[in-house]
Enzyme design. Structure first.
Site, short mmCIF file in Angstrom:
data_model
loop_
_atom_site.label_atom_id
_atom_site.label_comp_id
_atom_site.label_asym_id
_atom_site.label_seq_id
_atom_site.Cartn_x
_atom_site.Cartn_y
_atom_site.Cartn_z
N SER A 155 41.17 28.76 45.87
CA SER A 155 41.84 30.62 46.08
C SER A 155 40.37 30.99 45.78
CB SER A 155 42.75 31.01 44.86
OG SER A 155 42.75 32.26 44.66
N TYR A 168 43.95 30.10 35.43
CA TYR A 168 44.06 29.93 37.09
C TYR A 168 42.13 30.18 37.05
CZ TYR A 168 45.16 31.21 41.97
OH TYR A 168 45.74 30.78 43.06
#
Length: 282
Positions: A155, A168
């Site tokens: 990401s 995350y």
């Protein structure tokens, strides 16, 4: 000659979202697909998980494209389960050429307020699950001796920091580091390893009220339309999010022989979100 003709792709998180899009894109270019998904919700996520019906729909759509697909429920936290699917896939298709370690979840909260379970669920699925996917698949690729391509879904949170996403962000940074080590270790076997780094993508993990609330600074009852305005401001290009096909196009390139000498790279697909200076949108 299709761009993935004759290849077999192992894809996690394939029931919907990016994973389904990758399966369809690769199948449309001639690949056979081994697809796994948890097919249930994770208790600490603020949205429902995929279902058996979603995975069956992916299989149906792959077959409509003329592809073959082995679809199985499996948890990327369970190495033995992944190894069983790999063995079944090898028996059916003969080998694995492409691995898309795509499965992932999201939840939100400040670093000092996250529960232990939130932390463990994110790290166990988004990072350890990626390693277990590679651990289950790569040995057969090495033994086969025909090289291949491993694509890890990170990401932009694997490159920069995001508040309220400490777990995350830590996991996705870990995926980036894991990719760099694997690229070195597997290079002698002609197995390429790269990571992809999308910004927000229009999938159920992003398209939900909890996510919209986060990106709008905590507004209760946030709508998709409101979120689109706020999320557009994060990007240099005047778009709120990417489509799944944008990510699958990059996956196809990394899976194909067009990228035969590309390894150890972080492919950023961010609409300019990681640029330090943004263009104001009128």
């Amino acid at each position: 000659m299709k761009r993935a003709e004759g290849k077999v792709a192992f894809i996690t998180g394939a029931a919907r979202g990016q994973g389904r899009a990758h399966a369809l894109r690769l199948a449309g270019e001639g690949a056979d697909v081994i697809a796994v998904d948890l097919c249930e919700s994770v208790g600490t996520t603020p949205y429902d998980g995929a279902t058996d019906a979603d995975l069956a729909e992916t299989a149906k759509r792959v077959e409509e494209l003329g592809g073959r697909m082995l679809a199985r429920q499996a948890d990327v936290r369970d190495l033995a389960a992944l190894e069983r699917v790999v063995e079944e896939g090898l028996s059916r298709f003969g080998g694995i050429d492409v691995v898309c370690a795509n499965a992932g979840i999201a939840s939100f909260g400040s670093a000092l307020e996250l529960s232990e379970q939130q932390w463990h669920d994110i790290l166990d699925i988004n990072l350890t699950g990626v390693w277990k996917t590679v651990r289950a698949t790569a040995p057969s690729m090495v033994e086969r001796g025909r090289g291949g391509s491993i694509i890890l879904t990170s990401s932009i949170a694997g490159l920069i920091g995001f508040p309220n996403l400490a777990h995350y962000t830590a996991a996705k940074h870990g995926v980036t580091g894991l990719m760099r080590v694997l690229a070195i270790e597997l290079a002698p076997h002609h197995i390429r390893v790269n990571s992809i780094h999308p910004a927000t993508v229009d999938t159920p993990m992003v398209a939900n009220e909890a996510s919209w609330k986060l990106f709008l600074g905590g507004i209760d009852g946030a709508t998709r339309e409101q979120a689109a305005v706020g999320m557009k401001a994060l990007n240099a290009l005047p778009i709120p999010w990417l489509d799944v096909d944008d990510i699958s196009n990059a996956v196809l390139y990394l899976a194909s022989d067009e990228s035969r000498h590309v390894t150890g790279t972080t492919m950023v697909l961010d609409a300019g979100a990681t640029q330090p200076f943004k263009i104001p949108h009128g």
